[in-house]
Design an enzyme around this catalytic site. Structure first.
Site: not given
Ligand code: SME
Length: 302
Positions: A11-12
């Protein structure tokens, strides 16, 4: 000194990078873009979600200090391996999860951890496991983003970063201590001191009751019956119980009227509950799935 690399898309990348910089034995963690279709993509290009890149962290580690197995296990602590192209609030193929290796011999090591996680989930995971095709470091403003912006966006709960340090420090501190009471006492103190809870302690299974063990905090009930209170229920049900409001838990035992929420984690030996870790908070709804995950890892050290 020997050095190895592994690439984690979780993810981020701001949060993933910050997490891996807390891991002992990690020499560097660099944000970048992996397994896409062009050279030197910019953040804005990757953001269009048409370049095939995944936000990825290049983790460079010393295998004498941390194993690939441990790194992979820790990676699974910060992702939802069943969520396709979405982690936290971030959505898109650039936020897919993946483990990308450069050494084919790493694959079976990762597969072993992967298989354990899949067995736990009971359904196929959507985490990619592939050779690294390409990797381009992200722009400087994305490196160490959370150090530069302590109040900046992070898709991971911030307590994750405190737990990963607590977990590793506890492992190191207890490494040479065989006495089970000393281990529990030290663990209770470390949790209490680092996480700032109201009461942290152990109740040990003695015959047909739980008996108070090492703890930190105000004086507490000495004995709890099987199936009684939150502690006795966690023992009986052999699972972690998260209680957001103790008033709502039928049969809750109030050792202190100041305690408002609670988590109880079973300590097991060969699948049988031998003790429980009980933590109380003065605030409502202090504990959630993140606490459950890390505290279960903590008691597995015992
Ligand atoms: N509240 C617990 C009893 C132990 S104290 O919280 C320290 C329970 O209901 O089991």
């Amino acid at each position: 000194m020997m050095e190895k690399s592994i690439y984690f898309a979780g993810g981020c990348f701001w949060g993933t990078q910050h997490f891996f910089t807390q891991v002992n034995g990690v020499k560097s963690a660099v944000c970048g873009y992996a397994n896409g279709h062009k050279d030197n993509p910019s953040y804005e290009e990757v953001y269009t979600d048409t370049t095939g890149f995944a936000e990825t962290v290049h983790v460079c580690y010393n295998p004498a200090r941390v194993s690939l197995e441990t790194l992979t296990e820790l990676f699974f602590c910060i992702i939802d391996p069943l969520s396709l192209n979405r982690q936290g609030h971030d959505e898109g193929t650039r936020y897919r999860t993946g483990i990308y290796y450069t050494d084919a011999e790493d694959r079976p090591v990762i597969e072993k951890v992967y298989a354990r996680e899949e067995a736990k989930a009971g359904v196929p995971l959507v985490v990619e496991l592939e050779p690294l095709q390409n990797f381009f470091p992200a722009e400087e403003r994305h490196q160490d983003y959370l150090d530069k912006n302590p109040d900046g966006y992070c898709h991971l709960p911030l307590k994750t970063f405190r737990y990963v340090k607590l977990y590793q420090d506890t492992q190191l501190i207890l490494a040479d201590e065989p006495d089970p009471i000393a281990r529990m006492a030290e663990m209770a103190a470390l949790i209490q001191e680092r996480m700032g809870f109201f009461w942290t302690g152990f109740y040990r299974v003695v015959a047909d009751e739980l008996v108070l063990g090492p703890f930190q905090g105000p004086s507490a009930c000495l004995r709890i019956g099987y199936g009684k209170g939150v502690c006795g229920s966690a023992w009986k049900q052999n699972r972690t119980l998260v209680v957001p409001d103790v008033e709502e838990f039928p049969g809750h035992i109030a050792c202190s009227s100041l305690s408002q929420s609670e988590i109880v984690v079973p300590v097991r030996k060969d699948g049988t509950v031998t003790a429980v870790l009980d933590i109380d908070s003065r605030e409502l709804a202090t504990f959630d799935a993140t606490d459950a995950l890390w505290l279960e890892k903590m008691v597995s050290i015992l």
